[in-house]
Enzyme design. Structure first.
Site, PDB file in Angstrom:
ATOM      1  N   THR A  57      33.140  43.558  34.434  1.00  0.00           N
ATOM      2  CA  THR A  57      33.830  44.839  34.613  1.00  0.00           C
ATOM      3  C   THR A  57      35.124  44.923  33.819  1.00  0.00           C
ATOM      4  O   THR A  57      35.497  45.996  33.338  1.00  0.00           O
ATOM      5  CB  THR A  57      34.096  45.078  36.115  1.00  0.00           C
ATOM      6  N   THR A 134      32.739  39.547  37.976  1.00  0.00           N
ATOM      7  CA  THR A 134      33.050  38.953  39.275  1.00  0.00           C
ATOM      8  C   THR A 134      31.803  38.627  40.108  1.00  0.00           C
ATOM      9  O   THR A 134      31.873  37.821  41.025  1.00  0.00           O
ATOM     10  CB  THR A 134      33.975  39.876  40.103  1.00  0.00           C
ATOM     11  N   ASP A 135      30.660  39.280  39.782  1.00  0.00           N
ATOM     12  CA  ASP A 135      29.473  39.091  40.633  1.00  0.00           C
ATOM     13  C   ASP A 135      29.046  37.636  40.719  1.00  0.00           C
ATOM     14  O   ASP A 135      28.633  37.158  41.784  1.00  0.00           O
ATOM     15  CB  ASP A 135      28.297  39.923  40.103  1.00  0.00           C
TER      16      ASP A 135
HETATM   17  N1  ASP Z   1      28.911  43.783  37.861  1.00  0.00           N
HETATM   18  C1  ASP Z   1      30.164  43.253  37.385  1.00  0.00           C
HETATM   19  C2  ASP Z   1      29.919  41.852  36.825  1.00  0.00           C
HETATM   20  O1  ASP Z   1      29.854  40.927  37.559  1.00  0.00           O
HETATM   21  C3  ASP Z   1      31.168  43.232  38.456  1.00  0.00           C
HETATM   22  C4  ASP Z   1      32.544  42.795  38.019  1.00  0.00           C
HETATM   23  O2  ASP Z   1      32.779  42.221  36.978  1.00  0.00           O
HETATM   24  O3  ASP Z   1      33.480  43.040  38.813  1.00  0.00           O
HETATM   25  O4  ASP Z   1      29.803  41.677  35.669  1.00  0.00           O
END
Ligand code: ASP
Length: 368
Positions: A57, A134-135
């Site tokens: 993200t 973050t995932d």
């Molecule tokens: N879907 C995103 C990822 O993990 C979520 C994020 O980065 O916060 O790439």
């Protein structure tokens, strides 16, 4: 009139605390990114920090056509969006990938680990920041924590609000990550996950909230530290770190969650599908029902290593229950109990352990 000297002294004091002795002399003069600043009068250069961008993200923008966030921003653009970064460190960027972290794989983390290690092994590099979605950041950071050969600081960071949001959290997180790498307060933490000011160890961190910026927590182990107003506060030392060589190839290891009424079919399928190991997220302190217990015994009879973790957030897997499928029976039959390691991380550790030791039960058990 009297303010300027006081401000100057405070600035030097602050920069000395955060960057180490000598750094304050050159701090404040914007250093060109990726090149050494002029070291005048014997002054020390700013630390060199390598930022390895992988996507997530922090590097995404909402596509106006679909309304969905997609990776678009390069590592260089990420750096350019952070005011004041050049006063902390000289930055070099490595654009490793630009993907949503749901697309990450252990093989991609193995490549990332090699790229980060290569940067860390350069004597002039002080540490590395990895920008990542973050995932799967909790898993990816753990994989690198277990496989990097260097003890220099490595900070994973990212964002919950994308780069086109009116409130992007990526730039502040990136600033703090670089600050942490440069801070003498951050020594011996291994790989950390640092977002929203909180510093978590790669082993203990979990993503706990789907959309809120305060998503990463370390549960009952506690944060390692906190960053505020340009200072890294150290609360805790690192509790535990397992390190293994990075193998050329990784064995197939399945990760399954059990549930009430599970008939064990997925465990049996994983065995027949060629898995060398299976991690089962059990219930409670690490228990499965009788049908799954039968499937586990089938797996063990075929030489498949079985690790039992738990879906429960706090505590650890313990050999307590003696019914068919209870943790005590599973351990007696040869399963490894994952202790306090979450199932996804237990799977990565089992992959690395199997690659290093093969199905040597005693050596594998010692990893958990
Ligand atoms: N879907 C995103 C990822 O993990 C979520 C994020 O980065 O916060 O790439």
């Amino acid at each position: 009139m009297a303010r300027t000297p006081i401000l100057a002294i405070l600035t030097v004091l602050f920069l000395t605390l955060t960057l180490g002795p000598g750094a304050a002399i050159t701090a404040g003069a914007a250093a060109p990114q990726g090149s050494a600043p002029a070291a005048k009068n014997g002054a020390k250069a700013l630390p060199l920090v390598v930022v390895v961008s992988t996507g997530g993200t922090i590097a995404e923008k909402t596509d106006p056509k679909t309304g969905g966030a997609v990776p678009t921003v390069s590592g260089d653009d990420l750096i350019a969006a952070v005011p004041g970064l050049a006063t902390l460190a000289r930055i070099e960027v490595v654009n490793y990938s630009n993907i949503d972290s749901s697309q990450m794989t252990p093989e991609r983390w193995a490549g990332l680990s090699r790229a980060v290690d290569a940067a860390l092994n350069r004597p002039e590099v002080g540490g590395v920041v990895v920008t990542h979605g973050t995932d799967t950041m909790a898993e990816g950071s753990f994989f690198l924590d277990a496989t990097l050969t260097s003890d220099k600081p490595v900070v994973f960071t990212g964002a919950m609000n994308d780069a086109s949001s009116p409130f992007p959290d990526g730039p502040g997180n990136l600033y703090n990550a670089v600050l942490q790498v440069c801070s003498p307060n951050s020594r011996d933490w291994g790989v950390t996950v640092t977002l929203n000011g909180y510093i978590n160890s790669a082993r203990d961190v979990r993503k706990t909230q789907t959309t809120n910026v305060q998503t990463f927590e370390s549960g009952e182990k506690g944060y390692l530290g906190y960053i505020t107003s340009g200072t890294v506060s150290r609360f805790n030392d690192r509790l535990r770190r397992v390190r293994l060589p990075l193998p050329e190839t990784l064995p197939k290891v399945a990760f399954l969650a059990t549930y009430a009424g599970d008939d064990g079919a997925f465990v049996r399928h994983a065995v027949d599908d060629g898995a060398k190991g299976i991690v089962i997220n059990g219930v409670g302190s690490g228990n499965v029902n009788e049908a799954v217990y039968g499937a586990v015994k089938y797996a063990l009879s075929k030489g498949v290593v079985v690790v039992i973790s738990t879906t429960v957030y706090y505590g650890s897997v313990e050999p307590v229950y003696g019914d068919l499928g209870g943790g005590l029976m599973l351990e007696k039959d040869g399963c490894i109990l994952a202790g306090d390691l979450p199932g996804q991380k237990a799977r990565l550790l089992l992959m690395l352990g199997l690659a290093g030791y093969g199905p040597d039960a005693a050596k594998l058990k010692a990893l958990f």
